[in-house]
Design an enzyme around this catalytic site. Structure first.
Site, PDB file in Angstrom:
ATOM      1  N   ARG A  84      -2.788  -2.082  -3.180  1.00  0.00           N
ATOM      2  CA  ARG A  84      -3.914  -1.169  -3.068  1.00  0.00           C
ATOM      3  C   ARG A  84      -3.709  -0.090  -4.126  1.00  0.00           C
ATOM      4  NH1 ARG A  84      -5.519   2.176   2.311  1.00  0.00           N
ATOM      5  NH2 ARG A  84      -7.493   2.966   1.542  1.00  0.00           N
ATOM      6  N   ILE A 120     -10.249   5.775  14.429  1.00  0.00           N
ATOM      7  CA  ILE A 120     -11.118   6.459  15.394  1.00  0.00           C
ATOM      8  C   ILE A 120     -12.345   5.598  15.692  1.00  0.00           C
ATOM      9  CG2 ILE A 120     -12.541   8.515  15.759  1.00  0.00           C
ATOM     10  CD1 ILE A 120     -10.592  10.027  13.855  1.00  0.00           C
ATOM     11  N   GLY A 121     -12.936   5.033  14.657  1.00  0.00           N
ATOM     12  CA  GLY A 121     -14.146   4.225  14.829  1.00  0.00           C
ATOM     13  C   GLY A 121     -13.920   3.016  15.730  1.00  0.00           C
ATOM     14  N   GLU A 147      -8.001  -3.938   5.431  1.00  0.00           N
ATOM     15  CA  GLU A 147      -7.902  -3.775   3.978  1.00  0.00           C
ATOM     16  C   GLU A 147      -6.834  -4.683   3.387  1.00  0.00           C
ATOM     17  OE1 GLU A 147      -7.696   0.119   5.448  1.00  0.00           O
ATOM     18  OE2 GLU A 147      -8.663   0.971   3.686  1.00  0.00           O
ATOM     19  N   HIS A 179     -12.293   4.143  -0.022  1.00  0.00           N
ATOM     20  CA  HIS A 179     -12.279   3.213   1.125  1.00  0.00           C
ATOM     21  C   HIS A 179     -13.031   1.919   0.801  1.00  0.00           C
ATOM     22  CE1 HIS A 179     -11.603   6.849   3.968  1.00  0.00           C
ATOM     23  NE2 HIS A 179     -10.464   6.207   3.780  1.00  0.00           N
ATOM     24  N   ASP A 224      -4.504  14.416  15.183  1.00  0.00           N
ATOM     25  CA  ASP A 224      -4.606  13.151  15.908  1.00  0.00           C
ATOM     26  C   ASP A 224      -5.759  13.243  16.908  1.00  0.00           C
ATOM     27  OD1 ASP A 224      -4.294  11.000  17.694  1.00  0.00           O
ATOM     28  OD2 ASP A 224      -2.153  10.876  17.231  1.00  0.00           O
ATOM     29  N   MET A 225      -6.765  12.410  16.706  1.00  0.00           N
ATOM     30  CA  MET A 225      -7.959  12.479  17.556  1.00  0.00           C
ATOM     31  C   MET A 225      -7.621  12.274  19.033  1.00  0.00           C
ATOM     32  SD  MET A 225     -11.087  13.123  17.730  1.00  0.00           S
ATOM     33  CE  MET A 225     -11.987  13.028  16.190  1.00  0.00           C
ATOM     34  N   ARG A 226      -6.619  11.436  19.311  1.00  0.00           N
ATOM     35  CA  ARG A 226      -6.253  11.204  20.721  1.00  0.00           C
ATOM     36  C   ARG A 226      -5.808  12.487  21.383  1.00  0.00           C
ATOM     37  NH1 ARG A 226      -2.823   6.147  18.750  1.00  0.00           N
ATOM     38  NH2 ARG A 226      -2.478   7.719  17.157  1.00  0.00           N
ATOM     39  N   ARG A 231      -8.493  17.222   5.949  1.00  0.00           N
ATOM     40  CA  ARG A 231      -9.323  17.615   4.797  1.00  0.00           C
ATOM     41  C   ARG A 231     -10.693  18.096   5.284  1.00  0.00           C
ATOM     42  NH1 ARG A 231      -8.793  11.889   1.922  1.00  0.00           N
ATOM     43  NH2 ARG A 231      -7.153  11.390   3.382  1.00  0.00           N
ATOM     44  N   ASN A 236       0.881  -1.171   0.000  1.00  0.00           N
ATOM     45  CA  ASN A 236       0.000   0.000   0.000  1.00  0.00           C
ATOM     46  C   ASN A 236       0.922   1.225   0.000  1.00  0.00           C
ATOM     47  OD1 ASN A 236      -1.785   2.046   0.510  1.00  0.00           O
ATOM     48  ND2 ASN A 236      -2.600   1.171   2.404  1.00  0.00           N
ATOM     49  N   HIS A 279     -16.258   4.646   8.281  1.00  0.00           N
ATOM     50  CA  HIS A 279     -14.812   4.392   8.301  1.00  0.00           C
ATOM     51  C   HIS A 279     -14.162   5.685   8.774  1.00  0.00           C
ATOM     52  CE1 HIS A 279     -10.927   2.749   6.551  1.00  0.00           C
ATOM     53  NE2 HIS A 279     -10.655   4.040   6.712  1.00  0.00           N
ATOM     54  N   LEU A 280     -13.807   5.730  10.058  1.00  0.00           N
ATOM     55  CA  LEU A 280     -13.283   6.972  10.636  1.00  0.00           C
ATOM     56  C   LEU A 280     -11.800   6.794  10.960  1.00  0.00           C
ATOM     57  CD1 LEU A 280     -16.257   7.648  13.132  1.00  0.00           C
ATOM     58  CD2 LEU A 280     -16.050   8.369  10.730  1.00  0.00           C
TER      59      LEU A 280
HETATM   60  P1  ADP Z   1      -5.168   5.805   8.242  1.00  0.00           P
HETATM   61  O1  ADP Z   1      -5.057   4.311   8.007  1.00  0.00           O
HETATM   62  O2  ADP Z   1      -6.128   6.499   7.357  1.00  0.00           O
HETATM   63  O3  ADP Z   1      -3.862   6.509   8.395  1.00  0.00           O
HETATM   64  P2  ADP Z   1      -6.242   5.036  10.810  1.00  0.00           P
HETATM   65  O4  ADP Z   1      -7.418   4.209  10.446  1.00  0.00           O
HETATM   66  O5  ADP Z   1      -5.044   4.358  11.356  1.00  0.00           O
HETATM   67  O6  ADP Z   1      -5.859   6.015   9.633  1.00  0.00           O
HETATM   68  O7  ADP Z   1      -6.747   6.128  11.880  1.00  0.00           O
HETATM   69  C1  ADP Z   1      -5.923   7.135  12.351  1.00  0.00           C
HETATM   70  C2  ADP Z   1      -6.724   7.965  13.338  1.00  0.00           C
HETATM   71  O8  ADP Z   1      -7.181   7.130  14.421  1.00  0.00           O
HETATM   72  C3  ADP Z   1      -5.945   9.100  13.976  1.00  0.00           C
HETATM   73  O9  ADP Z   1      -6.720  10.283  13.954  1.00  0.00           O
HETATM   74  C4  ADP Z   1      -5.784   8.651  15.410  1.00  0.00           C
HETATM   75  O10 ADP Z   1      -5.777   9.739  16.266  1.00  0.00           O
HETATM   76  C5  ADP Z   1      -7.037   7.837  15.619  1.00  0.00           C
HETATM   77  N1  ADP Z   1      -6.931   6.947  16.778  1.00  0.00           N
HETATM   78  C6  ADP Z   1      -6.153   5.860  16.914  1.00  0.00           C
HETATM   79  N2  ADP Z   1      -6.300   5.350  18.167  1.00  0.00           N
HETATM   80  C7  ADP Z   1      -7.186   6.133  18.814  1.00  0.00           C
HETATM   81  C8  ADP Z   1      -7.768   6.147  20.126  1.00  0.00           C
HETATM   82  N3  ADP Z   1      -7.449   5.231  21.029  1.00  0.00           N
HETATM   83  N4  ADP Z   1      -8.641   7.135  20.420  1.00  0.00           N
HETATM   84  C9  ADP Z   1      -8.969   8.071  19.526  1.00  0.00           C
HETATM   85  N5  ADP Z   1      -8.477   8.116  18.278  1.00  0.00           N
HETATM   86  C10 ADP Z   1      -7.595   7.164  17.924  1.00  0.00           C
END
Ligand code: ADP
Length: 394
Positions: free
Chosen positions: A94, A330-331, A380, A182, A284-286, A242, A9, A209-210
């Protein structure tokens, strides 16, 4: 000698990979998962084995490891050293864009490569890297069969009505239409629901898909009937960097009144907007969840608001809703975001079970909830490995 499938990928600055055992018709299992990241800045190869233990963690200077082809060589070194008893049987990629016609994975041939190159203008930030990885394998191992798996393919079951934009029709014919992305993630979830949640697998399901990129897909009886992403991966939900769906007049305004160039606007839309742009802190959501900053809270509130707007629209497309499924970074990991979304979706009939939500389900709605809610981890890479094995007859 065992046989393995390599799944690649390729992103702009990274090459993610997984190595799957290919033999037999049983369950495919990943023997290693890793990535070369920081291409162009600070290259680093890190991979874990099937037990989660780190099997390699190596860094280079930019001049030592500058591009995808060199990254691939390092993955080949890993394959030879750690999996010496295994024969590489094929490579699955991918590929972000399969254009209007490809609704299934494709065996790579010179003709197929020519066709895939014509989709570069449709996904200029992603497609060239995907194709570069295929070429790099061709150069290193010309005899190896390769398979392209498209992020758009799963959505090709959508009606023409759902794929249209209200532009002059000739633009639809010229390829300006809703493609949706996705798709490998949604296809994996649709294939997994009969095992995880058989009662909803044939129903009306919205999958959210978050991840850093985020989208939602309306699935009926396992097939895509609508998606939040459209012509590009900029549409739909607000994402990490975005903005998602917005008034196209904003772009005209930025170009005409603010004097921005097309390149500036592109940069802002792909890299400086979304959670990052609204919070001013990061994507970063965290980090945002842990922050007391009012702008971080505003960014999260808007993220959730947009998910719920889209959920309402996709439920309308489905003519009702049986289930909502959360997946991706995130999901799968943020009970907080899932709770906020489900609370706003109470009117649709979702009644969250807070304890199940904290444990990530898989079912996170109460027993009496009219519409059920679920957490289903996506995969994926496994979807690509399955397609590759099937197409190559392994
Ligand atoms: P991609 O594959 O598109 O790079 P991911 O599916 O790995 O993305 O998701 C990345 C996102 O998930 C980031 O915004 C990260 O902050 C969030 N994330 C990962 N773990 C957690 C968690 N425990 N709580 C909240 N958000 C999280």
């Amino acid at each position: 000698m065992g046989r393995v499938i390599l799944v690649l990928n390729a992103g702009s600055s990274s090459l993610k990979f997984s190595i799957f055992e290919a033999g037999g018709c049983g369950v495919l299992s990943a023997m290693a998962v890793g990535q070369v990241e920081g291409l162009g800045t600070a290259p680093r190869l890190k991979a874990r084995g099937a037990d989660g233990q780190v099997i390699v963690d190596q860094r280079w200077t930019t001049s030592e490891l500058a591009n995808h082809a060199q990254a691939l060589q390092e993955i080949a070194v890993l394959l030879r050293s750690r999996f010496a008893g295994q024969e590489l049987a094929g490579v699955g990629h991918r590929v972000v864009h399969g254009g209007p016609d490809y609704s299934a994975p494709l065996l790579i041939t010179p003709q197929a490569m020519e066709k895939l190159a014509t989709f570069v203008p449709l996904a200029p930030l992603h497609q060239p890297h995907n194709l570069a990885a295929i070429r790099a394998v061709q150069e290193a191992r010309p005899e190896l069969p390769q398979v392209a798996c498209f992020d758009t393919a799963f959505h090709r079951t959508q009606d023409t009505v759902a794929q249209l934009y209200g532009l002059p029709y000739e633009y639809y014919e010229r390829g300006i239409r809703r493609y949706g992305f996705h798709g490998l993630s949604y296809e994996y979830i649709a294939a997994t629901l009969p095992d995880v949640a058989p009662e909803i697998a044939a129903g009306r399901v919205v999958v959210a898909h978050l991840g850093s990129g985020a989208s939602m897909c309306a699935i009926r009886d396992g097939r895509s009937v609508g998606s939040s992403m459209g012509f590009t991966a900029l549409d739909g939900l607000m994402m990490g960097t975005r903005p998602g769906n917005m008034d196209p007049g904003i772009i005209l305004y930025l170009l005409q009144q603010e004097g921005m160039s097309a390149r500036d606007v592109e940069n802002m839309l792909y890299k400086r907007s979304g959670l990052l742009g609204l919070s001013g802190i990061g994507n970063d959501m965290r980090v945002l969840q842990d922050s007391d900053s009012p702008r971080a809270r505003l960014a999260i509130a808007h993220f959730v608001y947009r998910i719920n707007r889209e959920l309402g629209g996709l439920a309308a497309v489905l003519g009702g809703l049986d289930a909502l499924v959360f997946t991706a970074g995130i999901g799968e990991n943020s009970a907080h975001i899932r709770r906020l979304v489900c609370e706003q979706a109470r009117w649709l009939g979702i009644d969250l079970d807070p304890a199940a939500n904290e444990q990530a389900g898989p079912r996170i709605s109460s027993a009496g909830s009219r519409v059920s809610a679920w957490v289903v981890p996506t995969n994926e890479e496994l979807m690509i490995a399955r397609h590759t094995r099937k197409l190559l007859g392994l």
